[in-house]
Design a protein around this motif. Sequence first.
Motif, PDB file in Angstrom:
ATOM      1  N   GLN A   1      -2.803  -5.737  -1.444  1.00  0.00           N
ATOM      2  CA  GLN A   1      -4.020  -5.352  -2.160  1.00  0.00           C
ATOM      3  C   GLN A   1      -3.833  -4.028  -2.893  1.00  0.00           C
ATOM      4  O   GLN A   1      -4.275  -3.874  -4.036  1.00  0.00           O
ATOM      5  N   ILE A   2      -3.164  -3.087  -2.229  1.00  0.00           N
ATOM      6  CA  ILE A   2      -2.926  -1.791  -2.872  1.00  0.00           C
ATOM      7  C   ILE A   2      -2.029  -1.960  -4.093  1.00  0.00           C
ATOM      8  O   ILE A   2      -2.286  -1.392  -5.164  1.00  0.00           O
ATOM      9  N   VAL A   3      -0.959  -2.755  -3.944  1.00  0.00           N
ATOM     10  CA  VAL A   3      -0.048  -2.987  -5.066  1.00  0.00           C
ATOM     11  C   VAL A   3      -0.777  -3.686  -6.207  1.00  0.00           C
ATOM     12  O   VAL A   3      -0.614  -3.329  -7.382  1.00  0.00           O
ATOM     13  N   ARG A   4      -1.606  -4.678  -5.873  1.00  0.00           N
ATOM     14  CA  ARG A   4      -2.330  -5.415  -6.912  1.00  0.00           C
ATOM     15  C   ARG A   4      -3.326  -4.505  -7.641  1.00  0.00           C
ATOM     16  O   ARG A   4      -3.433  -4.536  -8.872  1.00  0.00           O
ATOM     17  N   LYS A   5      -4.042  -3.699  -6.887  1.00  0.00           N
ATOM     18  CA  LYS A   5      -5.020  -2.799  -7.495  1.00  0.00           C
ATOM     19  C   LYS A   5      -4.332  -1.759  -8.373  1.00  0.00           C
ATOM     20  O   LYS A   5      -4.785  -1.464  -9.485  1.00  0.00           O
ATOM     21  N   THR A   6      -3.221  -1.209  -7.890  1.00  0.00           N
ATOM     22  CA  THR A   6      -2.492  -0.216  -8.676  1.00  0.00           C
ATOM     23  C   THR A   6      -1.870  -0.849  -9.913  1.00  0.00           C
ATOM     24  O   THR A   6      -1.806  -0.225 -10.976  1.00  0.00           O
ATOM     25  N   SER A   7      -1.411  -2.091  -9.795  1.00  0.00           N
ATOM     26  CA  SER A   7      -0.821  -2.781 -10.947  1.00  0.00           C
ATOM     27  C   SER A   7      -1.832  -2.946 -12.069  1.00  0.00           C
ATOM     28  O   SER A   7      -1.493  -2.796 -13.253  1.00  0.00           O
ATOM     29  N   LEU A   8      -3.082  -3.252 -11.722  1.00  0.00           N
ATOM     30  CA  LEU A   8      -4.119  -3.381 -12.748  1.00  0.00           C
ATOM     31  C   LEU A   8      -4.323  -2.061 -13.481  1.00  0.00           C
ATOM     32  O   LEU A   8      -4.462  -2.029 -14.713  1.00  0.00           O
ATOM     33  N   SER A   9      -4.338  -0.970 -12.724  1.00  0.00           N
ATOM     34  CA  SER A   9      -4.491   0.347 -13.353  1.00  0.00           C
ATOM     35  C   SER A   9      -3.305   0.670 -14.250  1.00  0.00           C
ATOM     36  O   SER A   9      -3.470   1.186 -15.364  1.00  0.00           O
ATOM     37  N   VAL A  10      -2.097   0.338 -13.787  1.00  0.00           N
ATOM     38  CA  VAL A  10      -0.892   0.608 -14.582  1.00  0.00           C
ATOM     39  C   VAL A  10      -0.880  -0.271 -15.836  1.00  0.00           C
ATOM     40  O   VAL A  10      -0.462   0.172 -16.917  1.00  0.00           O
TER      41      VAL A  10
ATOM     42  N   ASP B   1       8.279  -4.659  -3.681  1.00  0.00           N
ATOM     43  CA  ASP B   1       7.307  -4.711  -4.780  1.00  0.00           C
ATOM     44  C   ASP B   1       6.680  -3.342  -5.008  1.00  0.00           C
ATOM     45  O   ASP B   1       6.464  -2.924  -6.154  1.00  0.00           O
ATOM     46  N   LEU B   2       6.397  -2.658  -3.918  1.00  0.00           N
ATOM     47  CA  LEU B   2       5.816  -1.317  -4.024  1.00  0.00           C
ATOM     48  C   LEU B   2       6.799  -0.363  -4.694  1.00  0.00           C
ATOM     49  O   LEU B   2       6.416   0.455  -5.540  1.00  0.00           O
ATOM     50  N   THR B   3       8.079  -0.480  -4.336  1.00  0.00           N
ATOM     51  CA  THR B   3       9.107   0.367  -4.951  1.00  0.00           C
ATOM     52  C   THR B   3       9.253   0.063  -6.438  1.00  0.00           C
ATOM     53  O   THR B   3       9.377   0.979  -7.264  1.00  0.00           O
ATOM     54  N   ALA B   4       9.237  -1.228  -6.783  1.00  0.00           N
ATOM     55  CA  ALA B   4       9.358  -1.610  -8.193  1.00  0.00           C
ATOM     56  C   ALA B   4       8.180  -1.088  -9.005  1.00  0.00           C
ATOM     57  O   ALA B   4       8.351  -0.626 -10.146  1.00  0.00           O
TER      58      ALA B   4
ATOM     59  N   SER C   1      -1.151  10.255  -9.910  1.00  0.00           N
ATOM     60  CA  SER C   1      -1.745  10.102  -8.584  1.00  0.00           C
ATOM     61  C   SER C   1      -1.344   8.774  -7.950  1.00  0.00           C
ATOM     62  O   SER C   1      -1.017   8.715  -6.756  1.00  0.00           O
ATOM     63  N   ASN C   2      -1.346   7.704  -8.742  1.00  0.00           N
ATOM     64  CA  ASN C   2      -0.943   6.395  -8.222  1.00  0.00           C
ATOM     65  C   ASN C   2       0.506   6.409  -7.753  1.00  0.00           C
ATOM     66  O   ASN C   2       0.847   5.835  -6.710  1.00  0.00           O
ATOM     67  N   ARG C   3       1.359   7.065  -8.516  1.00  0.00           N
ATOM     68  CA  ARG C   3       2.767   7.099  -8.125  1.00  0.00           C
ATOM     69  C   ARG C   3       2.964   7.885  -6.835  1.00  0.00           C
ATOM     70  O   ARG C   3       3.742   7.488  -5.961  1.00  0.00           O
ATOM     71  N   ARG C   4       2.254   8.992  -6.693  1.00  0.00           N
ATOM     72  CA  ARG C   4       2.373   9.773  -5.459  1.00  0.00           C
ATOM     73  C   ARG C   4       1.910   8.970  -4.249  1.00  0.00           C
ATOM     74  O   ARG C   4       2.519   9.029  -3.173  1.00  0.00           O
ATOM     75  N   VAL C   5       0.828   8.204  -4.421  1.00  0.00           N
ATOM     76  CA  VAL C   5       0.335   7.371  -3.319  1.00  0.00           C
ATOM     77  C   VAL C   5       1.363   6.308  -2.949  1.00  0.00           C
ATOM     78  O   VAL C   5       1.652   6.078  -1.766  1.00  0.00           O
ATOM     79  N   LEU C   6       1.950   5.655  -3.955  1.00  0.00           N
ATOM     80  CA  LEU C   6       2.926   4.599  -3.682  1.00  0.00           C
ATOM     81  C   LEU C   6       4.175   5.149  -3.001  1.00  0.00           C
ATOM     82  O   LEU C   6       4.712   4.533  -2.072  1.00  0.00           O
ATOM     83  N   VAL C   7       4.643   6.299  -3.464  1.00  0.00           N
ATOM     84  CA  VAL C   7       5.832   6.897  -2.846  1.00  0.00           C
ATOM     85  C   VAL C   7       5.545   7.274  -1.397  1.00  0.00           C
ATOM     86  O   VAL C   7       6.380   7.067  -0.502  1.00  0.00           O
ATOM     87  N   ARG C   8       4.352   7.785  -1.144  1.00  0.00           N
ATOM     88  CA  ARG C   8       3.983   8.155   0.230  1.00  0.00           C
ATOM     89  C   ARG C   8       3.881   6.917   1.120  1.00  0.00           C
ATOM     90  O   ARG C   8       4.366   6.915   2.258  1.00  0.00           O
ATOM     91  N   LEU C   9       3.258   5.867   0.610  1.00  0.00           N
ATOM     92  CA  LEU C   9       3.160   4.636   1.392  1.00  0.00           C
ATOM     93  C   LEU C   9       4.539   4.041   1.656  1.00  0.00           C
ATOM     94  O   LEU C   9       4.813   3.550   2.753  1.00  0.00           O
ATOM     95  N   GLN C  10       5.398   4.089   0.649  1.00  0.00           N
ATOM     96  CA  GLN C  10       6.751   3.559   0.825  1.00  0.00           C
ATOM     97  C   GLN C  10       7.501   4.338   1.903  1.00  0.00           C
ATOM     98  O   GLN C  10       8.207   3.760   2.735  1.00  0.00           O
ATOM     99  N   ARG C  11       7.338   5.648   1.902  1.00  0.00           N
ATOM    100  CA  ARG C  11       8.054   6.477   2.878  1.00  0.00           C
ATOM    101  C   ARG C  11       7.531   6.265   4.297  1.00  0.00           C
ATOM    102  O   ARG C  11       8.304   6.217   5.257  1.00  0.00           O
ATOM    103  N   LEU C  12       6.221   6.112   4.444  1.00  0.00           N
ATOM    104  CA  LEU C  12       5.636   6.047   5.776  1.00  0.00           C
ATOM    105  C   LEU C  12       5.596   4.638   6.355  1.00  0.00           C
ATOM    106  O   LEU C  12       5.691   4.457   7.567  1.00  0.00           O
ATOM    107  N   LEU C  13       5.455   3.625   5.501  1.00  0.00           N
ATOM    108  CA  LEU C  13       5.217   2.276   5.998  1.00  0.00           C
ATOM    109  C   LEU C  13       6.476   1.427   6.090  1.00  0.00           C
ATOM    110  O   LEU C  13       6.458   0.370   6.726  1.00  0.00           O
ATOM    111  N   ALA C  14       7.557   1.844   5.443  1.00  0.00           N
ATOM    112  CA  ALA C  14       8.789   1.045   5.493  1.00  0.00           C
ATOM    113  C   ALA C  14       9.383   1.079   6.904  1.00  0.00           C
ATOM    114  O   ALA C  14       9.487   2.132   7.528  1.00  0.00           O
TER     115      ALA C  14
END
Length: 340
Positions: free
Chosen positions: A171-180, A252-255, A201-214
């Motif tokens: 859901q986060i990836v889909r929502k961010t993709s629409l904004s991008v 997908d989040l990294t891409a 801001s979107n990129r910082r959120v994605l990088v943080r999620l990638q670092r913490l959730l992987a």
Amino acid sequence: MNHSLDQSHRDPDLFGLLYGFRFRPGERGQEIDSAQALRSLQHPQDSDEFLWLHLNLAHAACERWMKGHLALPQEFFEALHEGSRSTRIEHVDSALLAVVNDVVFNLSNMVSSDVSTLWVCVHSRLIVSARLQPLHSVDKLRSSVKAGECFRSPVELLVHLLRDQGEVLTQIVRKTSLSVDQVEDQLLSSRLSTNRAELGSNRRVLVRLQRLLALEPGSLLRLLNRPPQWLQKEDVKELRKSTEEFALIINDLTALSERIKLLQEEIAANLNEQSNRTLFTLTVVTVLALPINIIAGFFGMNVGGVPLASDPEGFWILVALVATFTLIAGRWAFRKRGDY
């Protein structure tokens, strides 16, 4: 001991228990309180049943109650206080220890960028999860249990939790993709406005999620290669499958993060080009105004001997002189325009 059980029955949240469920083969989960949970652990009615207890670590008595009543490994309590909270699943003694960074549940916005940690310990007949803040995927798992979904083992419950977390990330990836996509469309149509801050801001959120959730690949690989004896082959298969699906979502989040980075570089290049064009325009204006300023400065001096002062054609001579120098300067400036 009986007095403690009776008191906990009257107040299910006395020890920080948010909710608990008893699962039996082929049956939906039955909600229980802390007293019923302790009785089931001490005197199980069915050898195939297992419990799920979800606790609130913000409760002052929660950790003390877990140490006194639940047979959890010491590594679980050490993980509650360690500095590193990388997402991982590992084999500790005869249990599975999972440290899962999950998205915080937000009533006003179903997809939040805040991340908190969920600690999970899985035995053959018990799964204990503890958190400090409400988490989105845990709430989804509870909704599935209350809706009547059946689970045959604690590991299957953990797998379901990982898949729910994957859905939240999707859901986060889909929502961010629409904004991008909107920013990219504006960039292609040269109508980019004030979305650069949102993009960053979107990129910082994605990088943080990638670092913490992987998931940590090392601990997961050791677990899959040497699982506990009580872990069924089907559970190992489902766990491997869920982690592979989760890894695809992380990819997908990294891409998407790399896509945002490319857009930021393109926007920066466009802004740099606009700045260069603006500087060039200012330079041209300055060069074109230079001849008339120099000549006006010379002829404006209040001294004697100013040339053409008594010549009736002096004004037109100066106009021709200024126009000639201006044309020469303009031709030189516009010949340099191709370099910008």
